[in-house]
Design a protein around this motif. Structure first.
Motif, mmCIF file in Angstrom:
data_model
loop_
_atom_site.group_PDB
_atom_site.id
_atom_site.type_symbol
_atom_site.label_atom_id
_atom_site.label_comp_id
_atom_site.label_asym_id
_atom_site.label_seq_id
_atom_site.Cartn_x
_atom_site.Cartn_y
_atom_site.Cartn_z
ATOM 1 N N LEU A 261 0.839 -1.186 0.000
ATOM 2 C CA LEU A 261 0.000 0.000 0.000
ATOM 3 C C LEU A 261 0.880 1.245 0.000
ATOM 4 O O LEU A 261 2.058 1.198 0.342
ATOM 5 C CB LEU A 261 -0.926 -0.007 1.211
ATOM 6 N N GLY A 262 0.288 2.382 -0.369
ATOM 7 C CA GLY A 262 1.070 3.605 -0.427
ATOM 8 C C GLY A 262 1.606 3.837 -1.830
ATOM 9 O O GLY A 262 1.483 2.991 -2.726
ATOM 10 N N VAL A 263 2.222 4.998 -2.022
ATOM 11 C CA VAL A 263 2.735 5.408 -3.323
ATOM 12 C C VAL A 263 4.231 5.617 -3.212
ATOM 13 O O VAL A 263 4.696 6.354 -2.341
ATOM 14 C CB VAL A 263 2.048 6.707 -3.796
ATOM 15 N N ASN A 264 5.006 4.956 -4.082
ATOM 16 C CA ASN A 264 6.455 5.102 -4.033
ATOM 17 C C ASN A 264 6.913 6.256 -4.929
ATOM 18 O O ASN A 264 6.116 6.885 -5.638
ATOM 19 C CB ASN A 264 7.141 3.787 -4.411
ATOM 20 N N ALA A 265 8.211 6.516 -4.921
ATOM 21 C CA ALA A 265 8.755 7.660 -5.659
ATOM 22 C C ALA A 265 8.542 7.521 -7.164
ATOM 23 O O ALA A 265 8.250 8.510 -7.857
ATOM 24 C CB ALA A 265 10.247 7.803 -5.348
ATOM 25 N N GLU A 266 8.660 6.318 -7.678
ATOM 26 C CA GLU A 266 8.469 6.094 -9.111
ATOM 27 C C GLU A 266 7.024 6.371 -9.523
ATOM 28 O O GLU A 266 6.766 6.959 -10.577
ATOM 29 C CB GLU A 266 8.844 4.658 -9.456
ATOM 30 N N ALA B 256 -1.684 -0.772 -9.989
ATOM 31 C CA ALA B 256 -1.493 0.392 -9.116
ATOM 32 C C ALA B 256 -1.048 1.602 -9.924
ATOM 33 O O ALA B 256 -1.512 2.725 -9.687
ATOM 34 C CB ALA B 256 -0.481 0.064 -8.021
ATOM 35 N N GLU B 257 -0.152 1.377 -10.885
ATOM 36 C CA GLU B 257 0.297 2.472 -11.743
ATOM 37 C C GLU B 257 -0.821 2.939 -12.670
ATOM 38 O O GLU B 257 -1.006 4.141 -12.903
ATOM 39 C CB GLU B 257 1.507 2.038 -12.570
ATOM 40 N N GLN B 258 -1.583 1.987 -13.179
ATOM 41 C CA GLN B 258 -2.689 2.369 -14.056
ATOM 42 C C GLN B 258 -3.746 3.171 -13.301
ATOM 43 O O GLN B 258 -4.343 4.106 -13.854
ATOM 44 C CB GLN B 258 -3.319 1.126 -14.679
ATOM 45 N N ALA B 259 -3.979 2.841 -12.050
ATOM 46 C CA ALA B 259 -4.948 3.592 -11.246
ATOM 47 C C ALA B 259 -4.515 5.044 -11.074
ATOM 48 O O ALA B 259 -5.352 5.954 -11.057
ATOM 49 C CB ALA B 259 -5.125 2.922 -9.881
#
Length: 368
Positions: free
Chosen positions: A3-8, A69-72
């Motif tokens: 869960l969460g959002v990374n730097a990339e 997750a990236e597509q979202a």
């Protein structure tokens, strides 16, 4: 699940946001919706420069191999900008249906062009009654020698008037099945829409030849997976729109003055904005969890999808409506952008099924 959002992922968000601000601002959205058009130059640049169409498609099929997750994140930014291109239809609905199918040949043959953006695809599911219930499908497919003949119609097909590839859900003797049809083989009529930033069409099939995807009767399982993923994808887009509508309301409350004070200093407006923030942040948590579940192929997806879609629909519509109220009289005028988010919110609430439909779907799945 992670869960969460990374730097990339944050860099991806920033890149998409810059791209949309530069190539598809709301002024351009208005120009396109007046003529019911799609900016194909922006669509091509989204693929060539950012690789967005193939972001969540595996590398084996010509995609970038990132996860849902990236597509979202991309969908959230598209929702915030009211982007009207065929991303949801092609990169989500059609691509997910092919990935969910057991037909490896179809995946290898069709996904690379979808991933590059060279082919715009869509999924034709609903008919004139607008129902997303698989039991309401009446379009039929009959075996005719080595091919299949499709007769009937589909309605409210997202980007159906421009798609070069149409994945059609049809009833056969073995049950629901999925067929690939070339767009120029179908009679297509653009439909008037409440949300003019989105394009819908009615498709007529009169003895049209379709290529079977998988085996007869595979359609039900493929559609379950596709519509669950699409519901979470649309919820991500709704989150972006809700956040932008909230930002608009808060910004206006800071600059609009009444009785020599900004209206944002009044307790009633403060409470309203605080309640909206709570709803949007709750939706953000729900979408983040559901997107991570799809990325990890979690068994929770069948329960999460209807839950998140129902909540996203109601939250977006409420925030968009409150945005108009906080803007006062100008909020509902044609010249102001607030009404565009209101219309998108209402149209998105109905697309893929409204809150009541998804609650019934969830209840059936948990045995209530």
């Amino acid at each position: 699940m992670i869960l969460g959002v990374n730097a990339e992922q944050e860099e991806l968000r920033a890149s998409v946001r810059r791209f949309l601000a530069d190539r598809a601002p709301l002024t351009r959205v208005r120009e396109l919706m007046d003529g019911g058009e799609t900016d194909w130059a922006v669509w091509e640049q989204a693929g060539a420069q950012l690789g967005l169409q193939g972001l969540a498609i595996p590398e084996a099929y010509g995609g970038a191999g990132f996860g849902f997750a990236e597509q979202a994140i991309v969908l959230e930014e598209f929702g915030a900008a009211l982007y009207g291109g065929p991303y949801l239809a092609s990169a989500v609905l059609a691509a997910t249906a092919l990935l969910a199918s057991p037909d490896e040949g179809a995946r290898r043959g069709l996904l690379p062009d979808i991933a590059s953006g060279a082919t715009v695809a869509t999924l034709a599911f609903t008919e004139d009654n607008g129902s997303w219930d698989p039991g309401a499908i009446r379009l039929s497919a009959v075996k005719d020698g080595d091919s299949w003949r499709l007769d009937g119609h589909k309605s409210f097909v997202l980007d159906g008037a421009t798609a070069g590839l149409i994945l059609v859900v049809a009833a056969t003797d073995a049950g629901l099945s999925l067929f690939a049809v070339e767009g120029d083989e179908v009679a297509r009529t653009a439909l008037p829409t409440l949300d003019q930033t989105r394009q819908l069409a009615r498709l007529e099939f009169a003895g049209v030849t379709g290529r079977l995807i998988g085996s007869p009767g595979d359609g039900a399982a493929v559609l379950d997976r596709t519509l669950d993923v699409a519901a979470i994808a649309l919820a991500a887009e709704q989150l972006g729109g809700a956040q932008r509508a909230l930002d608009m309301a808060v910004e206006y409350a800071k600059i609009r003055r009444q009785f020599d004070r900004p209206i944002g200093s009044f307790q009633a407006i403060k409470h309203r904005c605080a309640d909206l923030l709570l709803e949007v942040e709750s939706l953000r948590s729900a979408v983040g969890y559901a997107a991570a579940a799809v990325a990890e192929d979690s068994p929770e997806i069948p329960m999460l999808a209807p839950l998140v879609k129902a909540y996203a629909s109601e939250t977006y519509f409420h925030v968009a409506a409150e945005n108009i109220q906080i803007h006062g009289g100008i909020g509902f005028t044609w010249e102001h952008d607030a009404h565009l988010y209101f219309k998108r919110a209402k149209a998105s609430e109905l697309f893929l099924g409204d809150g009541a439909y998804h609650r019934e779907r969830l209840a059936a799945r948990i045995g209530l």
